[in-house]
Design a protein around this motif. Structure first.
Motif, PDB file in Angstrom:
ATOM      1  N   ILE A 145       0.827  -1.208   0.000  1.00  0.00           N
ATOM      2  CA  ILE A 145       0.000   0.000   0.000  1.00  0.00           C
ATOM      3  C   ILE A 145       0.862   1.259   0.000  1.00  0.00           C
ATOM      4  N   VAL A 146       0.549   2.193  -0.892  1.00  0.00           N
ATOM      5  CA  VAL A 146       1.170   3.520  -0.879  1.00  0.00           C
ATOM      6  C   VAL A 146       0.060   4.545  -1.037  1.00  0.00           C
ATOM      7  N   ASP A 147      -0.109   5.410  -0.048  1.00  0.00           N
ATOM      8  CA  ASP A 147      -1.135   6.452  -0.168  1.00  0.00           C
ATOM      9  C   ASP A 147      -0.673   7.539  -1.115  1.00  0.00           C
ATOM     10  N   ARG A 148      -1.657   8.278  -1.625  1.00  0.00           N
ATOM     11  CA  ARG A 148      -1.346   9.469  -2.414  1.00  0.00           C
ATOM     12  C   ARG A 148      -0.491  10.434  -1.612  1.00  0.00           C
ATOM     13  N   PRO A 149       0.593  10.934  -2.174  1.00  0.00           N
ATOM     14  CA  PRO A 149       1.425  11.882  -1.425  1.00  0.00           C
ATOM     15  C   PRO A 149       0.879  13.305  -1.531  1.00  0.00           C
ATOM     16  N   ASN A 150       1.371  14.165  -0.663  1.00  0.00           N
ATOM     17  CA  ASN A 150       1.163  15.596  -0.824  1.00  0.00           C
ATOM     18  C   ASN A 150       2.305  16.108  -1.698  1.00  0.00           C
ATOM     19  N   PHE A 151       1.993  16.403  -2.958  1.00  0.00           N
ATOM     20  CA  PHE A 151       3.049  16.735  -3.910  1.00  0.00           C
ATOM     21  C   PHE A 151       3.811  18.000  -3.526  1.00  0.00           C
ATOM     22  N   SER A 152       3.152  18.868  -2.755  1.00  0.00           N
ATOM     23  CA  SER A 152       3.800  20.145  -2.441  1.00  0.00           C
ATOM     24  C   SER A 152       4.827  20.014  -1.311  1.00  0.00           C
ATOM     25  N   THR A 153       4.775  18.921  -0.556  1.00  0.00           N
ATOM     26  CA  THR A 153       5.722  18.800   0.558  1.00  0.00           C
ATOM     27  C   THR A 153       6.667  17.614   0.391  1.00  0.00           C
ATOM     28  N   MET A 199       8.679  15.077 -11.203  1.00  0.00           N
ATOM     29  CA  MET A 199       7.474  15.314 -10.417  1.00  0.00           C
ATOM     30  C   MET A 199       6.405  16.165 -11.117  1.00  0.00           C
ATOM     31  N   PRO A 200       6.789  17.191 -11.891  1.00  0.00           N
ATOM     32  CA  PRO A 200       5.727  17.980 -12.544  1.00  0.00           C
ATOM     33  C   PRO A 200       4.802  17.113 -13.406  1.00  0.00           C
ATOM     34  N   ARG A 201       5.407  16.208 -14.160  1.00  0.00           N
ATOM     35  CA  ARG A 201       4.597  15.327 -15.020  1.00  0.00           C
ATOM     36  C   ARG A 201       3.729  14.390 -14.170  1.00  0.00           C
ATOM     37  N   ILE A 202       4.306  13.863 -13.093  1.00  0.00           N
ATOM     38  CA  ILE A 202       3.563  12.930 -12.237  1.00  0.00           C
ATOM     39  C   ILE A 202       2.402  13.646 -11.542  1.00  0.00           C
ATOM     40  N   SER A 203       2.678  14.848 -11.009  1.00  0.00           N
ATOM     41  CA  SER A 203       1.604  15.519 -10.262  1.00  0.00           C
ATOM     42  C   SER A 203       0.512  16.027 -11.202  1.00  0.00           C
ATOM     43  N   THR A 204       0.880  16.335 -12.447  1.00  0.00           N
ATOM     44  CA  THR A 204      -0.157  16.697 -13.427  1.00  0.00           C
ATOM     45  C   THR A 204      -1.032  15.475 -13.733  1.00  0.00           C
TER      46      THR A 204
END
Lengths: 286, 286
Positions: A80-88, A99-104
């Motif tokens: 299990i891996v929860d959704r991360p907070n991309f900003s932190t 990360m920009p491509r992943i978070s988009t």
């Protein structure tokens, strides 16, 4: 003189829960060498895999290095891996690039997020295999497991819950639904199955079953067309325990596309608590 | 000499919450005489309507008698009524006659249940009018209410939540969904909006907004094709309060098909907490 075959090397990206340990065990039984990379905050801190390297999920460059150091060509994501907070997220250099491509992609839903993550590893030259290919023996069989048989109402509830779970899966919302006497009690989104079962337990008793008079069925289905290499539903002893506390009569799941963890203990628990367990064919749901 | 027009008589079946009182007030302002029948366990025990007769929801014969005694021809259902436990309802004779058909319909979902209930009253010769016909002034207007304006991400989240709410409504699951930064955080079923907002508040902060940095939108829509005469969504001060506690940036609802209760207080609360409120057109959602 015995012929020496070089064992295959498997990189295992280790998330939470029991699945990674099971996958590692079965991979070794199949003659593979397992090189775990533990994900901080998700992987168990004490397991037979925890002496491998630890990485935060923002350290994509570090994870790629670990895998290259281990000289693996095949990798597997399990747990299990929860959704991360991309900003932190704490990112290393490759993490910052990717990360920009992943978070988009993440904005399109869980499935797009997972595909974006996998593509980073594919582009780095790794073959990704699903845990189901290694741990096929953990996949749910068809039909009734255990000794408890669903009655007609419960079968009707299971079929409706399966339809609902499939439909909400098509919307990339989640993997589960609970139906009791024809009524949709709950639909799973980001809160997860355990939280859904807990809220079902807190509904008025007029709407749901009880331990004494169980009613209603939880069904989990993979999202149709979802990335099977990373996110198959899993069911274990705790799922059965919580379903019973919610007054449910049984649990349905998709044959060949659901991991049953600790199957023996789970069956014994279901028999003891009086819940049925049933493998459905995804194609036949509708 | 002034011409005397005989005032119209309205039978009001009173469920929970503030809506019945508002409907009664507006009906009287429109020159109607209001005869309330309070539903035990749902209607407020102390309100200006509570001196009318009280009936349990199984006493269908009694409710019909009350309405006939009041000499009304038009009746209106207003307020919250949860699904009953059909096996423990206290039925009078008419209740016993009608209940098998109603409880069978209930298995088809909430909407079929409501239609079955309404048909009992229609068959007894009553005209049923929706609370929206009497309390049209409570219905949500289009566009932004209050002073807070949604940003681009929040508008995208609102549109996605509206699509999801409409889709799960089509499955007769429920009336609400929460989307945050593109991800479906929660879908409403039998637990209701308040419980959905509470569980959103308990999700990890990495997934959702906070009071300081709000993110994500709750949207409520009526189920497409649902029985409008009995079950329009309502939003009030408490909805705004709970949405803020869940870290949401705003609330979307369907223009002309949502009751805004205590609108002035609700708008003040939303402005104070920094939430936007927005009326959407159901036709334009997709």
């Amino acid at each position: 003189m015995k012929k020496q075959t070089k064992p295959k090397h498997l990189g295992l990206i280790v998330g939470g829960g029991e699945l990674p340990q099971q996958v590692a065990k079965l991979a070794r039984q199949a003659g593979m060498m397992v090189y775990p990379v533990n994900l901080s905050g998700f992987a168990k801190t004490k397991s037979e895999l925890s002496n491998g390297p630890w990485r935060s999920i923002g350290q994509i460059g570090g994870i790629l290095e670990d895998l290259k150091d281990a000289d693996v060509s095949q990798i597997c994501f399990a747990g299990i891996v929860d959704r991360p907070n991309f900003s932190t997220l704490q990112l290393d250099e490759i993490g910052r690039q990717e990360m920009p491509r992943i978070s988009t992609a993440a904005q399109q839903g869980d499935d797009a997020l997972m595909r974006a993550v996998l593509s980073v590893f594919e582009n780095a030259g790794f073959d990704i295999i699903g845990p189901d290919e290694i741990a096929a023996s953990l996949l749910a069989p068809a039909g009734q497991l255990g000794t408890i048989e669903p009655n007609q109402q419960q079968i009707a509830d299971m079929n409706k819950a399966a339809q609902i779970a499939k439909a909400v899966g098509q919307l990339d919302i989640g993997q589960g639904a609970i139906v009791c006497r024809g009524v949709v009690l709950a639909v799973e989104a980001q809160e997860g199955t355990d939280a859904m079962l807990r809220r079902c337990a807190s509904l008025p008793k007029s709407m749901r079953g009880t331990r004494k008079e169980p009613a209603g069925v939880l069904v989990k289905t993979p999202k149709p067309g979802q990335e099977m290499r990373i996110d198959l539903p899993t069911i274990g002893v705790e799922t059965v325990q919580r379903a019973s506390e919610a007054g449910l009569a049984g649990i349905g799941f998709v044959t060949g596309q659901t991991f049953l963890l600790e199957r023996k203990a789970m069956l014994a628990q279901a028999d003891r608590l009086g819940l049925f367990l049933f493998g459905l064919n995804l194609q036949e749901i509708e």
